[in-house]
Enzyme design. Sequence first.
Site, mmCIF file in Angstrom:
data_model
loop_
_atom_site.group_PDB
_atom_site.id
_atom_site.type_symbol
_atom_site.label_atom_id
_atom_site.label_comp_id
_atom_site.label_asym_id
_atom_site.label_seq_id
_atom_site.Cartn_x
_atom_site.Cartn_y
_atom_site.Cartn_z
ATOM 1 N N ASP A 130 -2.655 -6.504 -3.925
ATOM 2 C CA ASP A 130 -1.682 -6.645 -2.836
ATOM 3 C C ASP A 130 -0.283 -6.983 -3.359
ATOM 4 O O ASP A 130 -0.087 -7.975 -4.068
ATOM 5 C CB ASP A 130 -2.165 -7.756 -1.904
ATOM 6 C CG ASP A 130 -1.465 -7.747 -0.560
ATOM 7 O OD1 ASP A 130 -0.255 -7.476 -0.524
ATOM 8 O OD2 ASP A 130 -2.136 -8.009 0.454
ATOM 9 N N SER B 69 1.817 -3.926 1.405
ATOM 10 C CA SER B 69 0.547 -4.194 2.077
ATOM 11 C C SER B 69 0.455 -3.380 3.370
ATOM 12 O O SER B 69 0.600 -2.162 3.339
ATOM 13 C CB SER B 69 0.407 -5.696 2.327
ATOM 14 O OG SER B 69 -0.905 -6.024 2.709
#
Length: 734
Positions: A214, A68
């Site tokens: 993610d 991320s």
Amino acid sequence: MNGIPCRHLLLALLAASAMASANDQPPARQPRVGLVLGGGGARGAAHIGVLEVLEKMRVPVDCVAGTSMGGLVAGAYAAGLTPAIMRQELAKADWDDLFQDDPPYSQRNYRKKALEKHFLPASETGVGADGLKYQTGVVTGQKIKLFFNQLVGDYQGEREIAALPLPLSIIATDIVHGERVVFRSGSLTTAMRASMSVPGLMSPVEAEGKKLVDGGLVDNVPIDEARTRCQADIVIAVNVGSPLLKADEISGLLSVAAQMVNILTEQNVTRSLATLKPTDIYIKPDLEGVSAGDFKRTSETADRGVAATEAVAERLRPLAVSEAAYAAWAGKFQMARREAPKVHEIQIAGLKRVNPVMVEQHIDLKPGDPVDPTRINAELLRTYGDGYYEHVDYQMLTERDRNILRVTPLEKSWGPDYLRYGVNLDTNFKADSTYNLRLAYHKTWLNSLGGELLTFGEIGSNNGIGIDYYQPVDERQRYFVETNLRYGSKLNGIYQDDQKLAEYRLLQGSAKLGGGINLGAIGQARLGWEEKWWNPRLDTGSPLLPNASKRYGGWFGRIDLDQTDRLYFPTSGWRSTIEYFDSPANHFSKLDAGASAFHSFGDWVLSSRLSYQGSPVGQLPIYDPGKLGGMLNMTAFAVGQLKGDDISYGNLRAERIIGRLPLGLRGDMRLGLAFEAAKVGTPYTETNLKGWINSTAIYLGGETPLGPVYLGYGYSTSGSSGGYSNLYLFLGTP
């Protein structure tokens, strides 16, 4: 032997032998170090502070793995950006804007603006033979991807992970199978973008035949990956994950969804941290009060990373190397700033429906020009603003010493045909209340020039149906012809001395045929013929309108210009509309003109509006009068309460921004005060109001996912009946 005992001589010889043997051994191997940068949204800016301390202490690493926001920092680091440059670039980035896909409102396709005025922008739903298809996220990540391109220098040639001098791994999640996906090769910026795709907020990235989101869902602190990537002896793991929300912080759908993601993330973080060895170094910055969306606090967050890393300096010190050794290590991968290459050719690739000329018209870059990433980004955003694409990206390729800029627009996967929705509620908490639901079926790219067919209907207090066919006549869509039909009914009150004497249901219809020119992103001008029908039906009260229908026609011309920065609640810019209708057979013409201007000072927005409705020829008939009344249109009066000819209106408004919507949603909430004035030269209703009429309004308003909302109160001291007042609530699309 000169008095030296043999025993002492023997010991000296043994010591010398041992020293010689030690000098013949190779130096101790520097332990291999793997750096792990965890995910945490804006909290990941703390990684920059960690890197700054590692640089200051001269601690090299052998590989880096990130998830991320950690994947963003890890990717930039492996691409050669120094921590100082990263801090600078992340601090100056406008993150609120990066999480808005569209270009500035003033640069968007005007037809798209017109649609968004009547249908909720976020309501666009694809429809086809296989059923309904929905948008893949609140944002598609258009600006974020272009930001990544510029950050790591993709405009000089696409950066490939496998070609980076520092081994890099970026973690994403296969949202279909729930599996971890590790990028060790392929496009660096694609991997960075995939790893940051928060489910629901940002669209998944399609790569390697998978839908990727993610990486924090499966491996937010990828310790095992760092060990595997470079056989690390020591892992430096940095955890910046968001803690679970407290009970009183969970109060709505968004907070529940955020908590679910946090739970999944914390579970895999706990498993990862359990693999740390006593020789590994764990860094957890104190990020109390910093949320995953606090991107505006990147410098402060980076400072907290500095503090946390300095706290473990004694454990890091054994990993430090000499200045010369560190300079040699850093010199291998720090990005060299070289002259921007020149473009030899521009290609448009990947289009299936949209005419490539539509993209070419926005690309001002010419062969022979040097590559300017800021310029490229602006041109691609203008392209995206046409509304036909899921995203618009580019690649910089080199073939036989020629630099090729390949623009790669991806048409909407849920297009080209859409359902659109609208809703509005308008009430003054008296008898004057309306509510409506609106639905449209919109077909686009019916032909190579971009023909569109819009069929729509409305039910509620007002009912109606309509059809609109829009046909550009050239590839750049500068010129067009358009025809539309509308028929419906709407409520219309007749007032005198603030009393509703009658309420009619007006049956109205129109048919238009015309042509026009698109004035770039500024606006549109059109000219044509319009036929209208008018038929009043008394619902309640006294019969004050003629008991007869009317059909009339005439020439019309209209110019719409809009250079504001937002659709509903601008903070800067201006807009204006001029419409002229002339009915020779009925001996009247109608001029409807208005202009608004907006300017902001910090959290204050000042605006003004002027308008005029009247008949330059003859007098406006009762079936086509000018009208005032309603929220910020003489707020003290009901919608349409003031009717007549020769109507002038003006207002001055001051608004204080008191809150802003969460990241990914554009808009704010405002407390406003408006001073309004109007003059009805020839009144048809409220005939006792002579000269200038005043109105003062105070209101709370803002932009929401359902459109603008207003809760306001208006009061007027005009008239002899003690004044006029109304309390208003409005929500939805006009």
